[in-house]
Design an enzyme around this catalytic site. Structure first.
Site, PDB file in Angstrom:
ATOM      1  CB  SER A  15       9.888  -1.225   6.749  1.00 34.08           C
ATOM      2  OG  SER A  15       8.831  -0.418   6.443  1.00 34.08           O
ATOM      3  CE  LYS A  56       0.033  -1.527   2.657  1.00 37.96           C
ATOM      4  NZ  LYS A  56       0.076  -0.221   3.546  1.00 37.96           N
ATOM      5  CG  ASN A  77       0.239  -4.158   7.182  1.00 38.78           C
ATOM      6  OD1 ASN A  77      -0.547  -4.962   7.655  1.00 38.78           O
ATOM      7  ND2 ASN A  77       1.032  -3.246   7.821  1.00 38.78           N
ATOM      8  CG  ASP A  92      -1.024  -0.357   7.047  1.00 40.99           C
ATOM      9  OD1 ASP A  92       0.184  -0.073   7.616  1.00 40.99           O
ATOM     10  OD2 ASP A  92      -1.313  -0.866   6.044  1.00 40.99           O
ATOM     11  N   GLY A 118      -7.722   4.958  -2.285  1.00 36.79           N
ATOM     12  CA  GLY A 118      -6.987   3.643  -2.061  1.00 36.79           C
ATOM     13  C   GLY A 118      -6.905   2.732  -0.893  1.00 36.79           C
ATOM     14  N   GLY A 217       2.662  11.035   8.899  1.00 36.07           N
ATOM     15  CA  GLY A 217       2.481   9.508   9.164  1.00 36.07           C
ATOM     16  C   GLY A 217       3.663   8.643   9.564  1.00 36.07           C
TER      17      GLY A 217
END
Ligand code: S3P
Length: 417
Positions: A15, A56, A77, A92, A118, A217
């Site tokens: 990130s 989260k 997030n 997200d 999750g 991803g």
């Protein structure tokens, strides 16, 4: 900190890299232990943050306001501190949605399986519903809550059109594993994996091999970061930036893997390529020698080819999980399909197709000490090299020209195929 990411373990995070290419603010990675989350959230000593596993959901009680999307998903997030009031959102959702559009993956009227139970699986559920899927099932190991089990999925939903993996199966360092066998789902037209390290998980490689539209991803990670950054500074970003950052990040992480016959020039070209691309150089034969504490000739003479291949496979498994490397492989590395599959998870494979007449037999190469052995190897292997590579390179006699051709192909190649 002003801007950054909180989570329990952040060693893996890309990130900071992504945000550094946006508005120029400093983006800090802050590992917050579970017992410090309460005090961190109450202090509100930040302008805006992203939140990752396992917080989260845990951050929600600290928010003054929450976006309808984040509320319906039950996960946040992105948190913005507006004059002491905390506003939570979920980018997200936009990240996955953008990936699905980028792929051109049609979900309307389709049956979708979401693997995992999750936070990301809840986000995926909201996204596929928004994209108009006909039916969606979440799949987990024990099938509790509103999930079904993997066995139920296989027996009752083998006609699924799309699979989205949100489990960590196949993620670094345990690469080479997939949560499902794709042959159990013969109708698949799309596979998405939230895993971005490796760049292409086994699930994604398996799907691509069968010609199924598939993507890992990384694109989604970049897209969610871009949407978060917009909220951080309340300014729009040109969405072309998503492709640009994704592509730059992909190429800075992706390995260049060289395969081909003994003496085709893998090591010579590889060393220069590594220097010119600022990637780490790895020669699998050197790694094998280090591991065994013997030369390749000694390994063949004392342990035999079978043991050599075992050592070679374990070295390849290890180096395949690395990123940002040029990997020169031994001539027989592609003989085991699993080796090739692992190398593809983080790498693009180039076959240096030097014609037989230009190859040489040498004393230190146990399988090609004389001309006839070399010719035999060439015949046995040629099609295996061709089948295992992403790109065949017909080399010139100029090493620098070969380096240039591979470099150009690598950086101009526009997808994560
Ligand atoms: C082999 C090639 C060698 C080395 C070993 C086996 C092979 O590497 O891994 O002798 O099976 O072709 P080079 O291709 O670098 O010579």
């Amino acid at each position: 900190m002003e801007y950054g990411l909180i989570g329990e373990k952040l060693g893996h995070s890309f990130s900071a890299d992504i945000h550094s290419k946006l508005f120029g603010y400093n983006y800090e990675l802050r590992e917050v232990p579970k017992d410090e989350l309460d005090s961190f959230m109450k202090h509100k000593a930040f302008k805006a943050i992203n939140v990752t596993i396992p917080y989260k959901e845990a951050v929600i009680p600290y928010l003054d306001e929450i976006s309808p999307t984040a509320k319906s998903i039950g996960a946040v997030n992105t948190i913005i501190n507006k004059d002491g009031k905390l506003y939570g959102d979920n980018t997200d959702f936009l990240g996955l949605s953008t990936l699905i559009m980028h792929l051109g993956l049609e979900l309307n009227g389709k049956k979708v399986l979401i693997l995992g139970s999750g936070g990301t699986s809840k986000t995926a559920l909201a996204v596929v519903k928004k994209h108009g899927c006909k039916e969606v099932f979440r799949v987990s190991r024990n099938g509790t809550g509103d999930c079904i089990t993997y066995d139920e999925a296989k027996v009752n939903h083998s006609d699924a059109d799309v699979i989205i993996n949100t489990t960590p199966c196949g993620m670094f360092p345990k690469i080479g594993e997939a949560p499902v066998e794709l042959s159990d789902y013969p109708k698949l037209s799309g596979v998405v994996d939230a895993v971005y390290n490796p760049l292409r998980s086994k699930l994604i490689c398996d799907a691509k091999k069968q010609g199924i539209t598939a993507e890992g991803g990384l694109y989604m990670l970049v897209a969610q970061a871009v949407y978060a950054a917009e909220k951080f500074v309340d300014q729009k970003v040109d969405k072309k930036k998503i492709d640009e950052i994704y592509y730059g990040l992909l190429k800075s992480k992706e390995n260049i893997v060289l395969v081909g016959m003994p003496s085709c020039g893998k090591t010579t070209v590889g060393r220069i390529l590594a220097f010119e691309t600022a990637k780490q150089f790895i020669d699998t034969d050197e790694e094998i020698e280090k591991f065994a504490g013997k030369s390749i000739s000694e390994i063949f003479a004392e342990l035999g080819e079978k043991s050599f291949r075992e050592i070679e496979s374990s070295v390849i498994e290890k180096v395949s999980s690395l990123q940002n490397a040029v990997i020169s492989t031994g001539g027989g590395a592609v003989l085991r399909e699993r080796n090739t599959e692992l190398l593809k998870e983080n790498g693009r494979i180039y076959f240096i197709d030097r014609p037989l007449d230009f190859l040489v037999s040498t004393d230190d190469r146990p399988l090609s000490r004389n001309r006839s052995d070399l010719e035999k190897l060439y015949k046995e292997r040629y099609n295996i090299y061709l089948g295992s590579c992403d790109k065949r390179i017909v080399p010139s006699t100029e090493v620098s020209e070969n380096v240039k051709v591979i470099k150009e192909e690598f950086y101009n190649e526009n997808t994560c195929n």
